[in-house]
Every structure is written in structure tokens, then in C-alpha cells.
Design an enzyme around this catalytic site. Structure first.
Site, PDB file in Angstrom:
ATOM      1  N   GLN A 336       0.827  -1.206   0.000  1.00 32.07           N
ATOM      2  CA  GLN A 336       0.000   0.000   0.000  1.00 32.07           C
ATOM      3  C   GLN A 336       0.865   1.262   0.000  1.00 32.07           C
ATOM      4  O   GLN A 336       0.575   2.223  -0.705  1.00 32.07           O
ATOM      5  CB  GLN A 336      -0.929  -0.013   1.222  1.00 32.07           C
ATOM      6  CG  GLN A 336      -2.090   0.951   1.135  1.00 32.07           C
ATOM      7  CD  GLN A 336      -3.116   0.535   0.094  1.00 32.07           C
ATOM      8  OE1 GLN A 336      -3.147  -0.606  -0.335  1.00 32.07           O
ATOM      9  NE2 GLN A 336      -3.950   1.477  -0.328  1.00 32.07           N
ATOM     10  N   GLY A 339       2.188   1.959  -3.304  1.00 36.70           N
ATOM     11  CA  GLY A 339       1.202   2.276  -4.338  1.00 36.70           C
ATOM     12  C   GLY A 339       1.305   1.308  -5.497  1.00 36.70           C
ATOM     13  O   GLY A 339       1.546   0.110  -5.322  1.00 36.70           O
ATOM     14  N   GLU A 363       2.784 -25.910   9.125  1.00 35.79           N
ATOM     15  CA  GLU A 363       3.123 -26.231  10.520  1.00 35.79           C
ATOM     16  C   GLU A 363       2.035 -25.774  11.487  1.00 35.79           C
ATOM     17  O   GLU A 363       2.303 -25.345  12.614  1.00 35.79           O
ATOM     18  CB  GLU A 363       4.508 -25.707  10.874  1.00 35.79           C
ATOM     19  CG  GLU A 363       5.573 -26.397  10.031  1.00 35.79           C
ATOM     20  CD  GLU A 363       6.994 -26.116  10.421  1.00 35.79           C
ATOM     21  OE1 GLU A 363       7.260 -25.976  11.633  1.00 35.79           O
ATOM     22  OE2 GLU A 363       7.847 -26.038   9.513  1.00 35.79           O
ATOM     23  N   GLU A 367      -5.714 -20.922  12.666  1.00 37.24           N
ATOM     24  CA  GLU A 367      -6.862 -21.452  13.404  1.00 37.24           C
ATOM     25  C   GLU A 367      -6.433 -22.547  14.380  1.00 37.24           C
ATOM     26  O   GLU A 367      -6.912 -22.614  15.518  1.00 37.24           O
ATOM     27  CB  GLU A 367      -7.911 -21.988  12.413  1.00 37.24           C
ATOM     28  CG  GLU A 367      -8.602 -20.911  11.587  1.00 37.24           C
ATOM     29  CD  GLU A 367      -7.716 -20.313  10.492  1.00 37.24           C
ATOM     30  OE1 GLU A 367      -7.982 -19.166  10.074  1.00 37.24           O
ATOM     31  OE2 GLU A 367      -6.758 -20.988  10.050  1.00 37.24           O
TER      32      GLU A 367
END
Length: 380
Positions: A336, A339, A363, A367
Site C-alpha cells: 500500500q 502504491g 506447521e 486457526e
């Protein structure tokens, strides 16, 4: 808490930083573009003692500690994440379980050449239907006299196309669930062991992976690692170590993306001033710097726990979760800040962005790390 490095760690850090900047970083973009395995860099890492950092000298390693390994992993990965994960697998997922679970004969035969870098290792746990659910193994080893006959398929095996030696996790007693899983040391060039095509990946393209097929491969019982039924313990303790290595890899990717973004923001001008002089960008960089340091401290804490001989499952899960998610956030923000320039391969942040993603997956996904961490809370 003393966060200073000792003389050995400082010396290693200087050596690895020089190697990474002089030999690794200049060819990282080409390795990625060409999907080329960095054989020359792997050979140099062997010469420098980076493929068995925590292994005692008597077993072919460098005899250093876990923090030294983390420092080296961050530096190599900041220069080239692909080269970093090749190093991580050999150290964390192959040498470590051989050190913890191997008998003396196995250490002499298998660990010594791996730690010295004369051979390269891989770790075979994931399957087409057993990723995060590591206990759902379908690969089976059936006892036949003094041997086991192994049949099945392993997926996403990093170093698979090049590995000489593998740590295999598979079923020996399917009816016993995770208590029926065992571990083996495998000669990857042995009869009945077959490699699939190299995976075509989003990132870490110079680190090759593939499927491994076991076609009634006959393996001596002397190559079983630990006792029958201990394979799940072998796998989980190995991943505790491996997650520290992947956290260090993620730190390297994040730091490289941050440094590229900060440098660009200091040079590029918009609306008559440097990009960094816009408060929105300055605050973004401040957050990136802070979050990288926080992830590094968690990683060092996990390394300290391992060095002290304490169980570090929670600490490893925390540092891997934090570092991988920070790497992805930092790499995204680095693009970002660049740009449109960040979206083209001329600038390195595009590669860092692609490389970062895998750290949230292999690995143990983010979650799975949250499940591990939450399990400690549920115990009260």
C-alpha cells in the site's frame, strides 16, 4: 529480563547477516522468478553450520542454542524466505526429532550427515485428507518380520524433491486412532519411495515441495523412531519446535517488507513532500515496527522456554500465530505504501507479500494455533 545476546549469538548473527546480504539477497528475486532451487546457497549454509545449529558438535552440528537458530532464521528469511524454510525444515523438523527420539545408532547413521549438511531432510506428516487434522492418517505401515511395509501418500512435503532423508508419520494400528501412529526415519532414495511433480506455488517458489508416494516400501524396524504408537507425540513435539522456526521466518519476511516500505517512504515524494511525512503513512510504519518487535519478543520467549527444557507448546503457538499474522499485515501495508509500484515484481514487496501467506498455513494454520492456545485457557 536480560534480552542481550551472548558472544556466540552475536558472532553467529554477524556471520549470517553478512552471508545473507552478500550472497542470498542479491539472487532472491531471480530464484523466485525462475522457481529455482538454491543449491549453491544450501551448500554454503552447510559450510557455515546452519543446517544443524542446535545439534551438538559430536553429532555434526554447531552446538548452539535455540535463540541462535531464531536469529539465523530471521536473517536468512529476510533475504530469501525460500532459502529460510529449506533451512528451517532441516533444523526443526528433521534434526530435532532425531535428537529427541533417536537412539544412538540412528543418530550416528542419520543425524550426523543431516546436521553437517551432507544430506538434506524432509518431514512427512500432511496427507490429501490429513492436514490440520494430523491424526487422520491414511498412510499405513504393516509389520512383516523385521520390516514394515509402508503404503500411502504424503502431501506438500517441503524439500521433498531434493531430500535424502525423511521423518515419516503414519499409522501402525489404525483402530487405535492417534495412539496407533508411529514415526520412522526414511531413506528417500529407497525402493518403493516415489516423488511426485513439484508443486506450483503462490510464494516461496525456490523452496520445492511435492507429493511423496509409498508403494509397499519396505523399511527395517530399526528405522522406527521411538516406540510403536509414539508417532503422534513425535509429530506434536516436532511441530512445537518447527513453529518457532516458522515464526522466525515470518519475522524475516515482515522485517524485509517493513525496511523496503520505510526506505521507499523516505525517498518517494507526493504532494510536494516525502511519503513518510504524511501522518497516515508515518503511523502505519510505526505500527508495523511495533508489531514486528512484539512478535520477535514472543518468538524469543518461546526459544527461551525450549532452551530451558520446559514444555513450550503454548509459547510456540503464540509466537507462530503472532509472527505469521504480523508478516501478512506488514507485507500488505508495504504494498500500500508503495502504491502501484508495490504491485509489480520490480519491487521486492510483491514477493514478500506472496511469501508471507504460507506462514499462516504450514506447521499449523492460524486457526490451529488459536485452538492450541485456547486449550490452555480451558484447563483453567
Amino acid at each position: 529480563m536480560d534480552l542481550s545476546l551472548n558472544d556466540e549469538q552475536e558472532q553467529l548473527l554477524r556471520m549470517v547477516k553478512e552471508f545473507a546480504q552478500r550472497e542470498v539477497k542479491p539472487i532472491a528475486a531471480a530464484l523466485d522468478r525462475e522457481h529455482r532451487y538454491p543449491a549453491e546457497l544450501v551448500a554454503r549454509m552447510a559450510e557455515l553450520g546452519l543446517l544443524g545449529i542446535e545439534v551438538p558438535v559430536d553429532y555434526g552440528g554447531s552446538g548452539l542454542d535455540t535463540l541462535a537458530y531464531v536469529l539465523a532464521m530471521e536473517e536468512i528469511s529476510a533475504a530469501c524466505a525460500s532459502t529460510g524454510v529449506i533451512m528451517s525444515v532441516n533444523n526443526s523438523l528433521v534434526c530435532d526429532p532425531l535428537m529427541k527420539w533417536g537412539n544412538e545408532e540412528q543418530k550416528q547413521q542419520w543425524l550426523v550427515p543431516l546436521a553437517a549438511g551432507d544430506k538434506l531432510g524432509c518431514f512427512m506428516l500432511s496427507e490429501p485428507e490429513a492436514g490440520s487434522d494430523a491424526a487422520a492418517q491414511k498412510t499405513v505401515a504393516v509389520r512383516d518380520g523385521d520390516d514394515y511395509v509402508i503404503s500411502g501418500t504424503k502431501n506438500w512435503i517441503t524439500n521433498g524433491p531434493q531430500a535424502d532423508t525423511g521423518i515419516l508419520i503414519c499409522m501402525t494400528e489404525p483402530s487405535a486412532g492417534h495412539r496407533g501412529i508411529s514415526a520412522f526415519v526414511i531413506d528417500m532414495n529407497g525402493q518403493g519411495v516415489r516423488r511426485g511433480q513439484k508443486d506450483d506455488k503462490l510464494g516461496i517458489r525456490a523452496s520445492h515441495s511435492c507429493q511423496i508416494f509409498f508403494d509397499d516400501a519396505r523399511v527395517p524396524a530399526s528405522q522406527r523412531l521411538g516406540e510403536e504408537g509414539q508417532g503422534f507425540k513425535v509429530a506434536m513435539s516436532t511441530l512445537d519446535c518447527g513453529r518457532i522456526g516458522i515464526a522466525a521466518q515470518a519475522l524475516g519476511i515482515a522485517r524485509a517488507a517493513f525496511e523496503a516500505a520505510a526506505s521507499y517512504a523516505c525517498e518517494r515524494k507526493t504532494f510536494g513532500q516525502r511519503v513518510i511525512d504524511h501522518q497516515a503513512v508515518a503511523f502505519m510504519l510505526a505500527d508495523m515496527d511495533t508489531e514486528i518487535d512484539a512478535a520477535r519478543l514472543l518468538t524469543w520467549r518461546a526459544a527461551a522456554a525450549k532452551m530451558a527444557g520446559r514444555r513450550h507448546t503454548r509459547e510456540s503457538a503464540m509466537c507462530k500465530l503472532m509472527a505469521s499474522e504480523v508478516a501478512n499485515k506488514v507485507a500488505k501495508n508495504a504494498i500500500q505504501i508503495h502504491g502501484g509500484n508495490g504491485y509489480v515484481s520490480e519491487y521486492p514487496v510483491e514477493r514478500h507479500y506472496r511469501d508471507a501467506k504460507i506462514t499462516e498455513i504450514y506447521e499449523g494454520t492460524s486457526e490451529i494455533q488459536r485452538i492450541v492456545i485456547a486449550s490452555y485457557l480451558l484447563r483453567g
